[in-house]
Design a protein around this motif. Structure first.
Motif, PDB file in Angstrom:
ATOM      1  N   LEU A 577       0.837  -1.214   0.000  1.00 53.51           N
ATOM      2  CA  LEU A 577       0.000   0.000   0.000  1.00 53.51           C
ATOM      3  C   LEU A 577       0.868   1.259   0.000  1.00 53.51           C
ATOM      4  CD1 LEU A 577      -2.687  -1.140   2.607  1.00 53.51           C
ATOM      5  CD2 LEU A 577      -3.063  -0.801   0.150  1.00 53.51           C
ATOM      6  N   ASP A 578       1.985   1.200   0.751  1.00 49.96           N
ATOM      7  CA  ASP A 578       2.881   2.359   0.828  1.00 49.96           C
ATOM      8  C   ASP A 578       3.495   2.648  -0.538  1.00 49.96           C
ATOM      9  OD1 ASP A 578       4.266   4.388   2.418  1.00 49.96           O
ATOM     10  OD2 ASP A 578       6.064   3.233   1.914  1.00 49.96           O
ATOM     11  N   ALA A 579       3.827   1.586  -1.276  1.00 51.91           N
ATOM     12  CA  ALA A 579       4.379   1.773  -2.626  1.00 51.91           C
ATOM     13  C   ALA A 579       3.356   2.461  -3.528  1.00 51.91           C
ATOM     14  CB  ALA A 579       4.799   0.427  -3.200  1.00 51.91           C
ATOM     15  N   GLU A 580       2.103   2.027  -3.424  1.00 57.48           N
ATOM     16  CA  GLU A 580       1.038   2.680  -4.201  1.00 57.48           C
ATOM     17  C   GLU A 580       0.910   4.154  -3.833  1.00 57.48           C
ATOM     18  OE1 GLU A 580      -2.809   0.709  -4.559  1.00 57.48           O
ATOM     19  OE2 GLU A 580      -1.887  -1.158  -3.822  1.00 57.48           O
ATOM     20  N   LEU A 581       0.988   4.423  -2.531  1.00 58.74           N
ATOM     21  CA  LEU A 581       0.854   5.803  -2.057  1.00 58.74           C
ATOM     22  C   LEU A 581       1.985   6.677  -2.596  1.00 58.74           C
ATOM     23  CD1 LEU A 581      -0.818   7.685  -0.253  1.00 58.74           C
ATOM     24  CD2 LEU A 581       0.636   7.024   1.671  1.00 58.74           C
ATOM     25  N   ARG A 582       3.231   6.151  -2.579  1.00 56.95           N
ATOM     26  CA  ARG A 582       4.367   6.924  -3.088  1.00 56.95           C
ATOM     27  C   ARG A 582       4.214   7.204  -4.589  1.00 56.95           C
ATOM     28  NH1 ARG A 582       7.554   3.603   0.258  1.00 56.95           N
ATOM     29  NH2 ARG A 582       8.210   2.350  -1.547  1.00 56.95           N
ATOM     30  N   ALA A 583       3.703   6.205  -5.309  1.00 57.73           N
ATOM     31  CA  ALA A 583       3.486   6.404  -6.748  1.00 57.73           C
ATOM     32  C   ALA A 583       2.461   7.504  -6.999  1.00 57.73           C
ATOM     33  CB  ALA A 583       3.034   5.087  -7.386  1.00 57.73           C
ATOM     34  N   LEU A 584       1.388   7.501  -6.209  1.00 53.81           N
ATOM     35  CA  LEU A 584       0.372   8.559  -6.337  1.00 53.81           C
ATOM     36  C   LEU A 584       0.958   9.925  -6.019  1.00 53.81           C
ATOM     37  CD1 LEU A 584      -2.947   7.147  -4.807  1.00 53.81           C
ATOM     38  CD2 LEU A 584      -2.563   7.874  -7.155  1.00 53.81           C
ATOM     39  N   THR A 585       1.767   9.988  -4.958  1.00 57.36           N
ATOM     40  CA  THR A 585       2.377  11.265  -4.559  1.00 57.36           C
ATOM     41  C   THR A 585       3.277  11.799  -5.668  1.00 57.36           C
ATOM     42  OG1 THR A 585       2.321  10.593  -2.237  1.00 57.36           O
ATOM     43  CG2 THR A 585       3.795  12.400  -2.820  1.00 57.36           C
ATOM     44  N   GLY A 586       4.056  10.891  -6.290  1.00 57.62           N
ATOM     45  CA  GLY A 586       4.912  11.319  -7.394  1.00 57.62           C
ATOM     46  C   GLY A 586       4.109  11.847  -8.567  1.00 57.62           C
ATOM     47  N   GLU A 587       3.016  11.150  -8.890  1.00 61.31           N
ATOM     48  CA  GLU A 587       2.161  11.613  -9.982  1.00 61.31           C
ATOM     49  C   GLU A 587       1.543  12.976  -9.651  1.00 61.31           C
ATOM     50  OE1 GLU A 587      -1.880  10.312 -12.482  1.00 61.31           O
ATOM     51  OE2 GLU A 587      -1.127   9.010 -10.870  1.00 61.31           O
ATOM     52  N   LYS A 588       1.121  13.131  -8.393  1.00 55.38           N
ATOM     53  CA  LYS A 588       0.508  14.403  -7.979  1.00 55.38           C
ATOM     54  C   LYS A 588       1.505  15.553  -8.120  1.00 55.38           C
ATOM     55  CE  LYS A 588      -0.200  15.459  -3.605  1.00 55.38           C
ATOM     56  NZ  LYS A 588      -0.743  15.535  -2.230  1.00 55.38           N
ATOM     57  N   ASP A 589       2.762  15.342  -7.691  1.00 54.00           N
ATOM     58  CA  ASP A 589       3.775  16.397  -7.785  1.00 54.00           C
ATOM     59  C   ASP A 589       3.998  16.817  -9.233  1.00 54.00           C
ATOM     60  OD1 ASP A 589       4.074  16.363  -5.068  1.00 54.00           O
ATOM     61  OD2 ASP A 589       5.879  15.103  -5.060  1.00 54.00           O
ATOM     62  N   GLU A 590       4.077  15.818 -10.144  1.00 50.36           N
ATOM     63  CA  GLU A 590       4.282  16.133 -11.564  1.00 50.36           C
ATOM     64  C   GLU A 590       3.089  16.902 -12.139  1.00 50.36           C
ATOM     65  OE1 GLU A 590       5.073  12.555 -13.693  1.00 50.36           O
ATOM     66  OE2 GLU A 590       6.894  12.081 -12.553  1.00 50.36           O
ATOM     67  N   LEU A 591       1.872  16.486 -11.746  1.00 56.52           N
ATOM     68  CA  LEU A 591       0.676  17.170 -12.244  1.00 56.52           C
ATOM     69  C   LEU A 591       0.592  18.611 -11.734  1.00 56.52           C
ATOM     70  CD1 LEU A 591      -1.971  14.310 -11.921  1.00 56.52           C
ATOM     71  CD2 LEU A 591      -1.158  15.328 -14.059  1.00 56.52           C
ATOM     72  N   GLU A 592       0.937  18.820 -10.456  1.00 55.73           N
ATOM     73  CA  GLU A 592       0.886  20.178  -9.893  1.00 55.73           C
ATOM     74  C   GLU A 592       1.900  21.082 -10.586  1.00 55.73           C
ATOM     75  OE1 GLU A 592       1.426  19.715  -5.699  1.00 55.73           O
ATOM     76  OE2 GLU A 592      -0.702  19.375  -5.320  1.00 55.73           O
ATOM     77  N   LEU A 593       3.098  20.560 -10.886  1.00 58.10           N
ATOM     78  CA  LEU A 593       4.104  21.349 -11.591  1.00 58.10           C
ATOM     79  C   LEU A 593       3.606  21.720 -12.988  1.00 58.10           C
ATOM     80  CD1 LEU A 593       6.955  22.514 -11.512  1.00 58.10           C
ATOM     81  CD2 LEU A 593       7.800  20.346 -12.426  1.00 58.10           C
ATOM     82  N   ARG A 594       2.997  20.751 -13.676  1.00 54.00           N
ATOM     83  CA  ARG A 594       2.457  21.022 -15.011  1.00 54.00           C
ATOM     84  C   ARG A 594       1.306  22.026 -14.934  1.00 54.00           C
ATOM     85  NH1 ARG A 594       3.157  22.204 -20.048  1.00 54.00           N
ATOM     86  NH2 ARG A 594       1.526  21.462 -21.456  1.00 54.00           N
ATOM     87  N   TRP A 595       0.485  21.925 -13.892  1.00 50.60           N
ATOM     88  CA  TRP A 595      -0.639  22.858 -13.719  1.00 50.60           C
ATOM     89  C   TRP A 595      -0.115  24.294 -13.586  1.00 50.60           C
ATOM     90  CZ3 TRP A 595      -2.323  26.633 -10.529  1.00 50.60           C
ATOM     91  CH2 TRP A 595      -3.663  26.996 -10.613  1.00 50.60           C
ATOM     92  N   LEU A 596       0.958  24.464 -12.761  1.00 48.00           N
ATOM     93  CA  LEU A 596       1.521  25.805 -12.556  1.00 48.00           C
ATOM     94  C   LEU A 596       2.096  26.356 -13.864  1.00 48.00           C
ATOM     95  CD1 LEU A 596       3.256  25.289  -9.100  1.00 48.00           C
ATOM     96  CD2 LEU A 596       1.322  26.792  -9.563  1.00 48.00           C
ATOM     97  N   GLU A 597       2.753  25.491 -14.668  1.00 45.80           N
ATOM     98  CA  GLU A 597       3.302  25.941 -15.963  1.00 45.80           C
ATOM     99  C   GLU A 597       2.183  26.420 -16.882  1.00 45.80           C
ATOM    100  OE1 GLU A 597       5.382  22.574 -17.441  1.00 45.80           O
ATOM    101  OE2 GLU A 597       7.087  22.783 -16.056  1.00 45.80           O
ATOM    102  N   LEU A 598       1.107  25.631 -16.960  1.00 46.21           N
ATOM    103  CA  LEU A 598      -0.016  26.009 -17.819  1.00 46.21           C
ATOM    104  C   LEU A 598      -0.714  27.268 -17.314  1.00 46.21           C
ATOM    105  CD1 LEU A 598      -1.530  22.456 -18.415  1.00 46.21           C
ATOM    106  CD2 LEU A 598      -0.444  23.886 -20.154  1.00 46.21           C
ATOM    107  N   ALA A 599      -0.860  27.394 -15.984  1.00 44.71           N
ATOM    108  CA  ALA A 599      -1.544  28.562 -15.411  1.00 44.71           C
ATOM    109  C   ALA A 599      -0.781  29.839 -15.721  1.00 44.71           C
ATOM    110  CB  ALA A 599      -1.697  28.387 -13.904  1.00 44.71           C
ATOM    111  N   GLU A 600       0.564  29.799 -15.697  1.00 45.14           N
ATOM    112  CA  GLU A 600       1.356  30.977 -16.051  1.00 45.14           C
ATOM    113  C   GLU A 600       1.121  31.390 -17.489  1.00 45.14           C
ATOM    114  OE1 GLU A 600       5.479  30.891 -15.230  1.00 45.14           O
ATOM    115  OE2 GLU A 600       5.238  30.442 -13.111  1.00 45.14           O
TER     116      GLU A 600
END
Length: 600
Positions: A577-600
């Motif tokens: 379960l922890d491995a799944e959680l880390r994978a989700l966290t990594g995906e979330k970080d990448e999506l948030e970075l992409r969101w900020l790039e697009l928002a600018e």
């Protein structure tokens, strides 16, 4: 009809043998903006703490409307020292959520100078524990202002804010829908924000309509009617009213009282200062030279704060010095004071400071000088001198000067160790004046002083013949006691401002706009060339897809946390379960970075 939010009925509070509040009844309605004034120790903070139900009344009761959303800023914050600024102010909001919130952006920019918190080493990720009291207070204020409330109760919200921060806070509070009850000694702030005043005096609370200027007139009129002798009529309040009425018309933005009555009340009040007479007297005491700075460079460690400064402080000059924090205001005064004492450690590294031979300097620093706590107030003053010559034939004994500064006959025998912070500040100023200086450097003299003491200090300085430099974030005090304003704008130069602090605020705003405009081409260069309408639509669709996926990730994370808690003893299951959680966290970080790039 306005909805009642808080009702105070026949409330009394006694400390020891002294009744701070005696049978007080008040109410706060929707839309009220109330300023609370009064002398230190008369019960202002006690009143608002009982209003917020942080302190119990001895008698009477305080009732809140059902579901009242109350926000309180006290003098001591409850921030977690182990937490980061991000955790306390923004909470669990993701970057794309808070960065897309106009209110959060406005509060962070207004209180900290930018979204990245430029004054903090690690920005939003700075740990709160090691921060100063002023930094912690701004964090507590930001946390409060980001939330939505029906009523805000603020105790000294302008403490530790510079001129720009105070101007921003005044505009922000004026635009909020929530009701406000505010204790502050900043009279300019009261005039900008408040539409009613509560004056706490000797156990009672007097209510007045209007801001600070209206309150001064109404109180002067009330005391005039109550007085039967001329000496009572000629009080400091009338003098301050004369100052307000002769100043900019905008000072009294809501003229609720007859102008004729105001003019009659101050008809025989002379201008606060006779500048020509004071200048002649100052020249006789000081000669032609006071401080001459020639091509001076001032540094703090490796940082150069001021360079190539040529400036003169002449006999009788009364100068206000304003500027951004860290621009070198205090450092400049220290260098001049060191030159006056003949010391070398804080002399400028380049240039020359010439000091007049007759200069006798008194320097009020931001730190309260330590005194023997066992000394009585009167003894601490008499240590310096028994009598003081204030010029123009005015001479006061140590006891009389103590009374002028709010230390009555009984208070003069109080041990210094029993005084409050504000009272010790008063005593420090009093001892400086008792030494009969002819040059005054006042660095934040208004800290911890109540409004009555401020008006008494201003009155005393009106007749004081000498040269003076005042550093203060209190706009009212600077305008009231000085004749010219100079500014350090952060560009290593000292500039005179003909229109005073209003011009300073305008210049600072213009500089910020220029900086943003200069940054825009650089940001544009780092981005791809202008896109077509079709590409813009594609980007907008991608933004929406990212936001939907981020919402789903938040739900999946919550379920994983629940599963981990359920299978806490099954280590193999938890590891998966922890491995799944880390994978989700990594995906979330990448999506948030992409969101900020697009928002600018």
């Amino acid at each position: 009809m306005a909805v009642n939010l808080v009702n105070v009925e026949a409330v009394s509070k006694v400390y020891g043998t002294r009744a701070l509040l005696d049978g007080v009844s008040l109410g706060v309605n929707e839309g009220d903006r109330i300023g609370v004034v009064g002398r230190n120790g008369d019960g202002k903070t006690t009143l608002i703490r009982m209003l917020a139900k942080l302190e119990e009344a001895d008698t009477g009761r305080v009732t809140h409307s059902g579901g009242l959303r109350l926000g309180v800023l006290t003098q001591h914050d409850s921030l977690d020292p182990a937490a980061t600024v991000r955790h306390e102010v923004i909470g669990d909001l993701a970057d794309h959520e808070w960065a897309g919130n106009a209110k959060i952006r406005d509060v962070l920019t207004g209180l900290f100078g930018g979204l990245d918190l430029p004054g903090f080493t690690d920005g939003l990720d700075t740990v709160i524990g090691p921060l100063s009291g002023g930094e912690r207070r701004r964090i507590a204020l930001a946390k409060l202002l980001i939330e939505e409330q029906d009523l805000l109760v603020l105790d000294e919200p302008t403490n530790h804010l510079d001129v720009e921060g105070i101007a921003w806070l005044a505009a922000h509070l004026a635009s909020r829908r929530s009701a406000l009850v505010c204790v502050t000694h900043d009279r300019w702030f009261l005039d900008q924000v408040c539409t009613r005043m509560w004056d706490v005096q000797r156990g009672d609370v007097y209510e007045y309509e209007g801001g600070y200027s209206d309150y001064v007139f109404a109180r002067a009129e009330r005391e005039r009617r109550a007085a039967t002798e001329e000496t009572k009529r000629q009080n400091l309040v009338r003098k301050e009213l004369a100052w307000l009425r002769r100043g900019a018309p905008a000072r009294t933005s809501k003229p609720r009282f007859r102008i004729e009555a105001a003019n009659e009340l101050i008809a025989d009040v002379p201008p606060p200062r006779d500048n020509s007479e004071l200048m002649r007297f100052a020249s006789a005491r000081l000669g032609k030279t006071v401080f001459d700075l020639e091509d001076v460079t001032v540094s703090a460690g490796p940082k150069t704060l001021i360079e190539h400064l040529t400036w003169q402080l002449g006999p009788g000059d009364r100068v206000g010095l304003v500027g951004v924090n860290g621009a070198g205001k205090t450092t400049l005064l220290r260098a001049m004071a060191a030159a006056a004492r003949g010391e070398g450690e804080e002399q400028p590294e380049k240039g020359r400071i010439k000091v007049g031979r007759t200069v006798k300097l008194a320097y009020l620093s931001q730190e309260v000088a330590e005194l023997d706590p066992d000394l009585r107030v009167l003894e601490a003053v008499q240590q310096v001198r028994e009598r003081v010559d204030l010029g123009k034939g005015r001479e006061l004994t140590a006891g009389q000067l103590c009374e002028t500064f709010g230390f009555g006959k009984e208070k003069q025998w109080t041990p210094v160790g029993d005084l409050s912070g504000g009272e010790r500040r008063r005593l420090q100023i009093l001892r400086l004046l008792m030494d009969e200086p002819n040059v005054l450097f006042l660095d934040e003299p208004t800290n911890d002083l109540d409004i009555e003491t401020l008006t008494q200090l201003e009155d005393l300085l009106d007749g004081w013949p000498g040269s003076m430099v005042v550093i203060s974030h209190d706009r009212f005090f600077v305008e009231r006691t000085t004749d010219r304003v100079f500014a350090l704008l952060g560009d290593r130069a000292l500039r005179m401002l003909p229109r005073g602090i209003d011009e300073y605020v305008e210049r600072r705003r213009a500089r910020e706009q220029q900086a943003q405009a200069a940054a825009a081409p650089a940001n544009a260069a780092s981005r791809p060339a202008a896109t077509s309408a079709k590409e813009d639509r594609e980007r907008q669709k991608e933004l929406q897809r990212i936001e939907r996926r981020l919402d789903r990730i938040a739900g999946e994370e919550a379920k994983l946390h629940e599963k981990i808690a359920t299978h806490a003893t099954d280590f193999e299951k938890v590891a998966g379960l922890d491995a799944e959680l880390r994978a989700l966290t990594g995906e979330k970080d990448e999506l948030e970075l992409r969101w900020l790039e697009l928002a600018e």
